[in-house]
Write an enzyme that holds these catalytic residues in place. Structure first.
Site: not given
Length: 428
Positions: A59, A150, A230, A303, A307
Site C-alpha cells: 500500500l 518482503d 510468491h 503482490d 509504481h
C-alpha cells in the site's frame, strides 16, 4: 443499516440461491426469500463468493504516497472484490515498530473500503541484521501476526531461526521472500534461454529454491510456521510438496501473474514485465497451476506493487520491479484456473478467501456464505469478457501487464460487513 436481498446468485458457483443481509450479518440463505423494504440486487447467473482476502499487498503509505496510499489501495481492493488485505512492511519508514503498524492499521479503519491488517518487518529496517520489535507489534492495537521483509530475503539462517522461534510463542508466522542475494546479484530476469539470447543478467531458480529448502527445515526444527511468498518455480513446488509430506507447517502463495505470464514477454523489453521474482518459463507456469489445484500451493496472493509512471516508463535496467494486481486478480484466476477446469468456484473461494484469512488470522473474513456469518461478500459476473483498461483503475498506479488484454470476469458488487463498497462496478 438496511436489508439487502441478493436474488438468484450461484453461491460458490452452485445452484442459484437468495442471500439476505441484515445489518452486518447474513440473515438467511435459501430460495424464494422475501424481505420487506429490502434493497434487491438481481444476481441471476452471477457467482457469489466470500469477500476475497489478499495476504500480500503493498500500500506504500507511509512514504511513497506518489505510487499508492491506503485509501487508493483499499479502493482498488474493493474494486477487485477484496474485503481484507495484508499490507507489507517495506514502507518509509519501515513498519518495524508498533507505532508504524498502528498508523497503517488506523488509516485502514478510517477509510473503510476494506480491512487493512499490517504485516510487520522481521528485521530492523529490512536490513537482515537485527530482529525488529516483533512482540511489541503483536501486542499493539494492530495485533500483528504475520511478519515479512518482503522485497528482501531474511538470508541469515540464524536470524531466520530466531524469528521463527519468537513468533511461535504467539502463533505468528514468518512470510519469507525467498531469494538468495548472492545468487541474484545483477539479475534482471529469469535465468534461461531467453536471458541468454537477450544478454540480460539471469535470476536462477535455485536462488529461490535453496532458501525455501533451508527455511522449511528450520521451521521443522523449531516447530514453527513459515509461509513462502510468491513461489515461482517448478522446483519450489516440489520442495513445498516434500515438506508438507513430512508434516512441516509450511504454506505457500502464488501470484496471478506467475499463473499466466512467462519470460518470453521480456523479449519486448517492456519494463511492465519486470517483477520480483521474475516471470518464469511455461513449464514453471504449468507446474504452479497444478500445485494450486492440488493444494500444494495454498493461496493466491496479488503482490500488488504499484509504481509511479516515471519508475516504469524507462529503460529495462533502471525500471522498478513490480506490477499492480488487486483489480485483475480474480479475472486472471478465472482465466488460468476456472476456465481451464483446474478449479471450481468453491476452490477459488478456498484459495482466495478462506485459506488466506486462516493463515493471517483475519477475523470475520473467509467465512462460509451462510446464516449468522459476517456479510463480507463478492458478486462476480463470470460471463463478462473485456479488455483491461488501466485508465479506469482505482489504484493510483497503472503498471499492469494486462493493458489491452482480454480477460474474463468482472466484480460487480463488494460488501464489507453488509455495507456496499462497490455497486454495479462502481465504488460507493
Amino acid at each position: 443499516m438496511s436489508k439487502i436481498l441478493i436474488r438468484g446468485a450461484k453461491v460458490l458457483g452452485h445452484d442459484p440461491q437468495d442471500v439476505l443481509i441484515d445489518g452486518e450479518t447474513i440473515a438467511e440463505v435459501g430460495t424464494g426469500l422475501t424481505a420487506e423494504s429490502a434493497e434487491v440486487v438481481e444476481a441471476e447467473g452471477k457467482v457469489l463468493l466470500p469477500g476475497l482476502v489478499d495476504l500480500h499487498t503493498h500500500l506504500r503509505e507511509p512514504g511513497r504516497e506518489d505510487s499508492e496510499t491506503v485509501l487508493t489501495g483499499t479502493r482498488a481492493a474493493a474494486s477487485g472484490g477484496f474485503t481484507a488485505v495484508f499490507a507489507m512492511a517495506n514502507t518509509f519508514p519501515v513498519a518495524d515498530t508498533a507505532g508504524v503498524v498502528e498508523q497503517v492499521y488506523r488509516l485502514g479503519r478510517d477509510h473503510g473500503y476494506c480491512d487493512v491488517q499490517p504485516i510487520g518487518a522481521v528485521t530492523v529496517g529490512l536490513e537482515g541484521r537485527k530482529l525488529a520489535e516483533l512482540g511489541a507489534m503483536h501486542e499493539s492495537a494492530a495485533g500483528v501476526t504475520v511478519f515479512s521483509d518482503d522485497g528482501k530475503c531474511v538470508h541469515d539462517a540464524v536470524i531466520m531461526r530466531r524469528a521463527l522461534e519468537y513468533v511461535k510463542a504467539f502463533g505468528g508466522v514468518v512470510a519469507q521472500h525467498a531469494q538468495e542475494p548472492r545468487l541474484t546479484e545483477g539479475a534482471e530476469m529469469n535465468e534461461g534461454v531467453v536471458s541468454a539470447e537477450l544478454g540480460l543478467g539471469g535470476w536462477p531458480a535455485v536462488a529461490e529454491e535453496s532458501i525455501i529448502a533451508r527455511d522449511v527445515l528450520l521451521a521443522e526444527h523449531v516447530g514453527s510456521r513459515v509461509h513462502i511468498c510468491h513461489l515461482s518455480t517448478a522446483g519450489s513446488v516440489e520442495i513445498v510438496r516434500w515438506a508438507k509430506s513430512r508434516g512441516i507447517d509450511v504454506t505457500a502463495e502464488v501470484t496471478p501473474h506467475h499463473l499466466l505470464l512467462t519470460d518470453e514477454l521480456v523479449r519486448t523489453y517492456n519494463p511492465v514485465y519486470k517483477v520480483n521474482p521474475p516471470l518464469r518459463t511455461e513449464r514453471d507456469v504449468l507446474a504452479l497451476r497444478e500445485a494450486l489445484a492440488d493444494g500444494t500451493i495454498d493461496i493466491v496472493a496479488t503482490d500488488h506493487a504499484p509504481h509511479p509512471h516515471e519508475d516504469k516508463d524507462c529503460e529495462w535496467a533502471a525500471a522498478a520491479m513490480g506490477m499492480v494486481g488487486l483489480e485483475t486478480a480474480l479475472s486472471v484466476v478465472q482465466e488460468t484456473m476456472v476456465d481451464t477446469g483446474l478449479l471450481t468456484w468453491a476452490g477459488v473461494a478456498e484459495r482466495m478467501s478462506a485459506k488466506p484469512a486462516e493463515i493471517g488470522g483475519a477475523d470475520g473474513h473467509g467465512r462460509p456464505v451462510s446464516a449468522g456469518e459476517p456479510a463480507n461478500l463478492t458478486l462476480v459476473d463470470t460471463a463478462y469478457r473485456g479488455s483491461v483498461d488501466p485508465a479506469g483503475f482505482a489504484s493510483r498506479s497503472r503498471n499492469t501487464p494486462y493493458e489491452g488484454r482480454e480477460l474474463p470476469g468482472r466484480v460487480t458488487h463488494t460488501w464489507l460487513r453488509g455495507k456496499a463498497t462497490l455497486v454495479d462496478g462502481k465504488l460507493t
